[in-house]
Motif scaffolding. Structure first.
Motif, short mmCIF file in Angstrom:
data_model
loop_
_atom_site.label_atom_id
_atom_site.label_comp_id
_atom_site.label_asym_id
_atom_site.label_seq_id
_atom_site.Cartn_x
_atom_site.Cartn_y
_atom_site.Cartn_z
N ILE A 1 -7.56 -5.38 5.80
CA ILE A 1 -6.60 -5.98 6.63
C ILE A 1 -7.28 -6.85 7.33
CG2 ILE A 1 -4.46 -6.14 7.97
CD1 ILE A 1 -3.75 -3.44 6.71
N ILE B 1 -2.16 -11.68 10.14
CA ILE B 1 -0.63 -11.28 10.19
C ILE B 1 0.05 -12.37 11.15
CG2 ILE B 1 0.85 -9.52 10.85
CD1 ILE B 1 -1.22 -7.47 10.54
N TRP C 1 -6.44 -8.46 10.88
CA TRP C 1 -5.22 -8.43 11.69
C TRP C 1 -4.79 -9.83 12.09
CZ3 TRP C 1 -3.61 -3.93 10.81
CH2 TRP C 1 -4.18 -2.86 10.99
N VAL D 1 2.37 -0.75 9.89
CA VAL D 1 0.80 -0.83 9.58
C VAL D 1 0.30 0.41 9.27
CG1 VAL D 1 0.52 -3.16 10.31
CG2 VAL D 1 0.01 -1.06 11.67
#
Length: 380
Positions: A237, A242, A239, A251
């Motif tokens: 991921i 997002i 961040w 999350v």
């Protein structure tokens, strides 16, 4: 018209009111045998019972399987094919295409649904069979689509085969549980202008690393409002990928190496953080990025499956951080558990500051997680 009290001038029976009858029959929603009995007892009960029996045929089948495990798996799907008037009641449809013969898939997908709102598909491994599923996702009232699979695809077949056919004006919720880790040829953006929520939960205990950014980059989502990433160590991921438009964010921070800057999400209302062991160190600086200008009203901290490994010192540190957040509108902090803690265990001992502020709630949420998330998103 049915009368009670004698004579043609008697009072009208309450059961002549369709709305009242529907409400009464709805109390039998979880009892398939009783609903079947109602459908056979009196003609005026038939339609109310049928509307519940066929609202979600896969759930009705599951109810029958508990009592009559043989010979009922396709009973309600057969009924939909042979009695077209029942199709009007179907709102949810679930199909495990990997277990069915292509001719059965073709029959089921050709049913002319008129009010279908939610579709869950366990995808077959071959694109030829996936093409048979296209009519299901073309439903004009489709709002929710969940794509699952028992295997990880080598290419973006489910995305490129099905998603472009979803109705752009009504399609609001997408769930992927086995997205592709790799795509040899670049795909054009799949536009979903009104998509409200995206759930990304790849299953399995092993496999290649999946990149959330690669999936998000394939989807043209202008204003995503809710994102759930339940991933473990097999999802990478970034961040910053997002969207900062999200109002509900869930999350998995169990394996996060970097702090998540929550201040980016100015419209955030619901925050859920999941870990499956001790509270990771990254959770503390992540929470401290929350600012007083945000309007978060619900925070969920999920401890996953572990009870024996609960660290009382870290829980009290977490309690201190949560209780001192600069949020004037914070209504509740839920401590979520996926397995039952001992019945005599008082969680308030671990979170005394939250308890004193009357913010603390302890919830058990395992099989109901996605139902809770759906209700949360619908309430936004």
């Amino acid at each position: 018209m049915t009368h009670v009290g004698g004579g043609a001038m008697g009072r009208r029976s309450p059961l002549d009111l369709p709305e009242l009858l529907q409400s009464i029959i709805s109390f039998l929603t979880d009892s398939t045998p009783d609903l079947l009995a109602c459908a056979l007892v009196a003609r005026r009960w038939v339609y109310a019972a049928q509307s519940i029996l066929f609202r979600a045929p896969h759930r009705t089948n599951a109810g029958l399987m508990r009592d009559y495990p043989e010979g009922v798996l396709s009973t309600f799907y057969d009924a939909l094919i042979n009695f077209p008037h029942l199709v009007q009641y179907v709102r949810e449809f679930e199909l495990n295409a990997g277990l069915l013969h292509p001719s059965w898939i073709q029959h089921l997908c050709s049913i002319p649904f008129t009010r279908l709102e939610s579709v869950t598909l366990c995808m077959p491994a071959f694109a030829e069979m996936q093409n048979l599923l296209v009519p299901l996702v073309q439903q004009q009232n489709l709002q929710r689509l969940a794509l699952t699979a028992d295997t990880v695809f080598s290419e973006c077949e489910p995305l490129s085969t099905l998603l472009p056919h979803c109705p752009p004006t009504t399609f609001r919720h997408l769930k992927l549980t086995s997205p592709p880790p790799f795509q040899r040829d670049p795909l054009s953006l799949i536009s979903m202008p009104r998509l409200k929520s995206f759930v990304f939960t790849p299953m399995g205990s092993s496999g290649p690393t999946l990149h959330l950014a690669l999936v998000l980059n394939l989807l043209d989502i202008p204003t995503l409002e809710a994102l759930m990433v339940q991933s473990g160590r097999f999802v990478s991921i970034d961040w910053e990928e997002i969207p900062n438009t999200v109002r509900a964010l869930s999350v998995d921070i169990d394996h996060a190496s970097d702090c998540l800057n929550l201040a980016r999400f100015r419209n955030l209302r619901v925050l859920r953080m999941y870990f499956d062991n001790l509270p990771p160190l990254v959770i503390f600086p992540t929470l401290q990025t929350i600012t007083s200008s945000q309007h978060i009203d619900t925070i969920v901290v999920s401890f996953g499956y572990q009870y024996s490994s609960v660290d009382k010192g870290k829980c009290r540190e977490l309690d201190s951080v949560l209780a001192s957040l600069p949020l004037s509108g914070l209504r509740i902090v839920e401590i979520e558990q996926w397995t039952f803690w001992p019945s005599n265990f008082d969680i308030s001992h671990l979170f005394p500051a939250l308890s004193r502020k009357n913010l603390l709630r302890h919830v058990y949420r395992s099989h109901t997680l996605f139902e809770w998330w759906q209700e949360t998103v619908d309430a936004l």
